[in-house]
Design a protein around this motif. Structure first.
Motif, PDB file in Angstrom:
ATOM      1  N   THR A 115      17.618 -31.804   0.775  1.00  0.00           N
ATOM      2  CA  THR A 115      18.407 -32.311  -0.434  1.00  0.00           C
ATOM      3  C   THR A 115      19.117 -33.824  -0.121  1.00  0.00           C
ATOM      4  N   ARG A 118      22.851 -34.069   1.485  1.00  0.00           N
ATOM      5  CA  ARG A 118      23.115 -33.438   2.903  1.00  0.00           C
ATOM      6  C   ARG A 118      24.154 -34.045   3.935  1.00  0.00           C
TER       7      ARG A 118
ATOM      8  N   ARG B 389      22.657 -26.754  -1.268  1.00  0.00           N
ATOM      9  CA  ARG B 389      22.097 -27.323  -0.135  1.00  0.00           C
ATOM     10  C   ARG B 389      22.369 -26.553   0.849  1.00  0.00           C
TER      11      ARG B 389
END
Lengths: 153, 500, 326
Positions: A115, A118, B389
């Motif tokens: 991602t 991060r 995430r």
């Protein structure tokens, strides 16, 4: 023409032709038999050609309606895809030799970078946390027969 | 003895503090492993079996059965929240259940699933108590020809419940059937499409295809949507269904329960078929079939009830015939044998306390599950507020562990990578993977039963039409197909005319 | 003098006792043991392993984890057992298919010589059954075989796949009695029983545990079996051998180690298994699960395996079983 090549109908047609054709081709290695006493190749060959025909129809359809529809494929984001699939491969590669505790660190470490938002510290904490969690829940509580530590320990 | 005295006997056995405790332990553990995709009830039951040596036989069976139907509950939770179907019965929950969760109605979806399952569990228990011996007769009227017709019906259902264009759905259906054929062919012993890999000769496992095609490719899709990703989580929506929601979903739950209870009796794939059949039925009779696939509550409540009712009645072949119809039932049978109980037609007369105690405990277990799960919904929904995430690497880890534990082999993890790519490409090309997955499940049974029926009938294809049950099901399948196809053709012709 | 002699004898005896207990105790696993089973959880193979493991833990002094590896109908598990570290921490449970697989499965390169045998752990029989209310329900085995011979249309015989145990038994019956059946492959014993009840097939050759409840209920009727001893559940059912018909392929399970396992570790496992098999808990567990108790030590097991390989080789060649795609 470009529009046709990126059209979803066209591309799925090509995919169907390739997969259906592949199955049909391999199925020639197996006995076909007769409808009353079918060989192991009967079903796959009939279905393979079925998929092939559907694929061809889709391709033709895409050409006939090339201008009418701009139903194009969006680009594939390469980086996250590779990282996610890579993390799975890392798990498969490392589990037997290194055990679950270390393999989990590797999996989360690789996947975490997929991602854009991060944070390095967060990934590290997640990796350690999940490693402990997985070892306790799966191996200790649920007794899933997974190797826990590197071989020889 | 009539049904009420039987149930009273069962109550007296099941409602002891110890048996309630075992039931509670079973369903709790079942829910937990059900949520984790790939960790199935069979492995857990096998692991606990030696521990039950010391138990009373009834207590042992109550706990093991609890693991099974508890896992059915848990399985739909991860299917609804994360699109991770761990068992074939949970596939349908990924359609409208996941769509509801995406729209911020995760709480409602989970509540409907739990309530539907409880209603189904109650109906399933009553049917089991009232008609088990009579139902056993139905189970043995199904020969290869009938199972073939049932599978055809299932495939038509797969087309009906797909939201994509007809031609692509048919292509995906046939492709799914082909992938289902991978592995050793039972009729000839030939390994097909295995490329010399012994790991493939038992076929591709369902968990591999389901997690690859649905779970992992969904992660790939989610990672793509950067900005708008997971707005869902900010609006949780109402956790509890309103009376209106319930009133709307109740008929679907009742229909699903009835359908599931009947199909569950059939040992050759009835449980698997139940949720597909219920979804098809709901979509067929709905006034708004276009809402299906986009979060229609009936499309979740019906199938969830169906698979739970089927899970209850799938005990019929084991309890009344002594025939284990799947791995879970084989474990139950082992547990009975260890305690010197021979399952079969004599069990009701020889050990009525065990038989009725087990049946009543299933209802108690369902009650525990709904009481346990409704308060947990809030916690599950909060799971979605975890930043993505952090969430997706954890999901990947659970997928990997589940994939590995299917056959204790990393081969299945590699295979799932392939199916994840395939699933991602399918979605990009607007090919609905649902018919693919359903056909993959039904394919091997379809071929096997067709070939066996032809063999047994000495090559006379008329057997499918001369046997009444098979002929009826094929006629229904044909009618369903026509209903599905005709509007599609009309629509596409309309579109074609407009383009001209 | 006598006192000294007694003392000497006592010392010698206690030395001998020390020595013998030391040799029986010299090797034991040092951590949890993996027991690889070539089938999924549930079913005969798995039950057998779990009953054995639960008792064996006591004598091995370590927990024993049953690892199910059903992939490739056992081929993957058999390869894994062969290639495991020969440190005694991985034990495999095999069936007679370790000697028959090489004749029927393409790519199999293990055979009887690929393993070190700890000992036999169980034996089973195939019982020929017919449906009680079917056309052969009131016949005995002789009448049935005569009827099968006269049948214009071969009788449908359910087998669990080509050249599995069931199927070898079918072949032996055909050869011995000069009959021929319609071979109908059906996945697994439970499904064969269902197919018999639904009338798709009329006859099958199944394990006692697979048919017990239906025979007790009077729905299936056992006609004959392929063992050498009378069946525990139905002692009146004749064996084929007693009727002069050579239908006798042995079906057994054994524990194995990788071939390269050192002698002391092998001896350690042999004594663990001997103690386990002599424990009444194993016999009890087997009896309730319907598994036939049979134990042979390592040497006798090797002889058993040799004999089985010869038998399966002969019959496979005779029947034209191939490893190639058909």
């Amino acid at each position: 023409m470009r529009q046709v090549l990126t059209n979803t109908d066209f591309l799925s047609g090509v995919l169907f032709v390739a997969l259906g054709g592949g199955f049909a081709l391999i199925s020639f290695n197996y006995g076909f038999g007769t409808p009353s006493e079918m060989g192991s190749g009967y079903f796959p060959r009939v279905l393979g050609f079925g998929v092939l025909i559907v694929g061809l129809v889709l391709v033709v359809k895409a050409f006939l309606r090339a201008r009418a529809r701009g139903d194009a494929v969006v680009a594939f984001p390469i980086r996250p895809t590779l990282l996610v699939l890579g993390s799975l491969a890392a798990f498969a590669l490392l589990l037997r030799p290194l055990g679950l505790a270390i393999t989990t660190l590797a999996l989360i470490g690789v996947a975490g970078f997929a991602t854009p938002d991060r944070k390095l510290r967060e990934i590290a904490m997640l990796a350690i946390g999940m490693s402990v969690f997985a070892c306790v829940v799966f191996v200790e509580l649920l007794k899933v027969p997974l190797p826990l530590w590197p071989r020889g320990f | 003895m009539d049904i009420f005295s039987n149930l009273a006997l069962g109550l007296s056995v099941a409602v002891t503090p110890w048996n309630i405790l075992y039931c509670f332990m079973g369903v709790t553990l079942g829910t937990l492993i059900g949520i984790l995709p790939g960790i199935g009830p069979i492995a857990t039951m096998a692991m606990l079996l030696p521990a039950t040596y010391a138990f009373e036989p009834t207590s042992a069976l109550i706990m093991l059965a609890g693991i099974y139907y508890g896992a059915q509950y848990g399985g739909s939770t991860s299917a609804i929240l994360l699109k991770l179907p761990g068992e074939s019965s949970a596939v349908v929950a990924t359609l409208d259940g996941y769509a509801m969760a995406q729209k911020g109605k995760a709480g409602l979806a989970l509540a409907l699933a739990a309530i539907g399952s409880f209603i189904a569990g109650t109906i399933g228990t009553l049917i089991l108590a009232g008609f088990a011996p009579a139902l056993a007769k139905l189970a043995v009227t199904f020969g290869a020809a009938e199972y073939f017709a049932l599978m055809v019906l299932g495939l038509v259902a797969a087309i009906v419940l797909s939201s994509g264009p007809l031609l692509k759905s048919i292509g995906m259906l046939m492709l799914g059937l082909l992938f289902g054929l991978v592995g050793s062919d039972i009729n000839s012993g030939v390994d097909r499409f295995t490329f010399g890999q012994p790991e493939l000769s038992g076929g591709v496992n369902f968990v591999v295809v389901a997690l690859g095609l649905f779970g992992i490719s969904e992660i790939l899709l989610n990672l793509e949507k950067r900005e708008e990703r997971r707005l869902v989580s900010s609006s949780l929506g109402g956790l509890w269904p309103s009376w209106r929601d319930l009133r709307q979903a109740l008929p679907a739950m009742l229909r699903g329960s009835g359908l599931g209870a009947v199909l569950g009796i059939l040992p050759g794939g009835g449980v698997t078929m139940s949720s597909f059949a219920s979804y098809t039925l709901e979509k067929r009779i709905s006034k708004h079939p276009e809402q299906f696939g986009h979060g229609a509550p009936q499309g979740l409540a019906g199938p969830e009830s169906a698979n739970n009712a089927a899970a209850q009645t799938s005990f019929v072949p084991l309890l009344t015939l002594g025939i284990p119809s799947n791995g879970v039932m084989a474990m139950m049978m082992s547990a009975m044998l260890i305690h010197n109980i021979q399952p079969g037609p004599q069990i009701i007369t020889n050990s009525p306390d065990l038989f009725w105690g087990l049946i009543v405990s299933m209802w108690i277990g369902n009650l525990i599950l709904v009481v346990l799960n409704l308060p947990l919904i809030g916690m599950w929904v909060k799971l979605l507020t975890i930043p993505y995430r952090l969430l997706f690497p954890a999901i990947l880890l659970f997928c990997c562990i589940g994939l590995y534990s299917v056959q204790n082999s990393v081969f299945d993890v590699y295979l799932a990578i392939g199916f994840a790519v395939l699933g991602y490409v399918f979605i990009k090309l607007k090919c609905d993977p649902v018919p693919f997955l359903l056909a993959f499940i039904l394919g091997p049974m379809l071929e096997e039963n067709f070939r066996r029926a032809m063999l047994v009938a000495r090559g006379d294809a008329g057997v499918f039409l001369t046997r009444p049950i098979s002929a009826t099901m094929l006629a229904v399948a044909l009618a369903l197909l026509c209903f599905a196809v005709i509007p599609q053709i009309r629509k596409s012709r309309k579109v074609a005319f407009q383009e001209d | 003098m006598t006192k000294i002699m007694i003392a000497c004898t006592a010392v010698t005896l206690s030395f001998a006792a020390l020595l013998s207990s030391a040799s029986a105790q010299d090797w034991r696993p040092s951590r949890a043991v993996d027991l690889i089973v070539p089938s999924g959880a549930g079913g005969g193979h798995d039950n057998n392993a779990r009953i054995l493991a639960s008792v064996m833990e006591k004598y091995a002094g370590q927990p024993i984890n049953v690892i199910n590896q059903p992939a490739g109908a056992g081929v993957v598990a058999y390869n894994e057992m062969r290639n495991a570290e020969p440190d005694g921490q991985t034990v495999g449970q095999v069936s007679v298919s370790i000697v028959s697989d090489q004749f029927r499965i393409e790519g199999v390169d293990y055979n009887k010589d690929s393993y070190a045998y700890i000992g036999q752990i169980s034996a089973d029989q195939n019982v020929l059954v017919v449906t009680a209310d079917g056309p052969y329900g009131d016949m005995d085995i002789t009448q049935f075989l005569a009827a099968a011979k006269d049948a214009a249309d071969p009788i449908a015989f359910g087998v669990s796949g080509n050249w599995t145990n069931h199927d070898y038994t079918r072949y032996q019956i055909e050869q011995a009695a000069d009959v021929s059946f319609l071979r109908v492959p059906i996945k697994g014993g439970a499904q064969i029983v269902l197919s018999m009840l639904s009338g798709d097939v009329q006859v099958g050759a199944l394990y006692p545990s697979e048919i017990k409840s239906q025979v007790d209920a009077g729905a299936l009727k056992p006609l004959a079996h392929n063992g050498t001893e009378p069946l525990a559940a139905w002692p009146d059912v004749p064996s084929f051998t007693s009727l002069g018909l050579p239908v006798n392929l042995a079906i057994w399970r054994a524990l194995v180690l990788p071939k390269e396992t050192p002698e002391d570790i092998r001896a350690g496992w042999e004594s663990i298994l001997e103690q386990t098999m002599n424990d009444p808990a194993v016999k009890e567990g087997y009896a309730t699960a319907g598994i036939g108790y049979a134990y042979l030590n390592s040497t006798d097991t090797v002889a058993l395996v040799d004999e089985a390989e010869t038998a399966y080789r002969t019959i496979s060649e005779e029947a034209g079983v191939t490893r190639e795609a058909q």
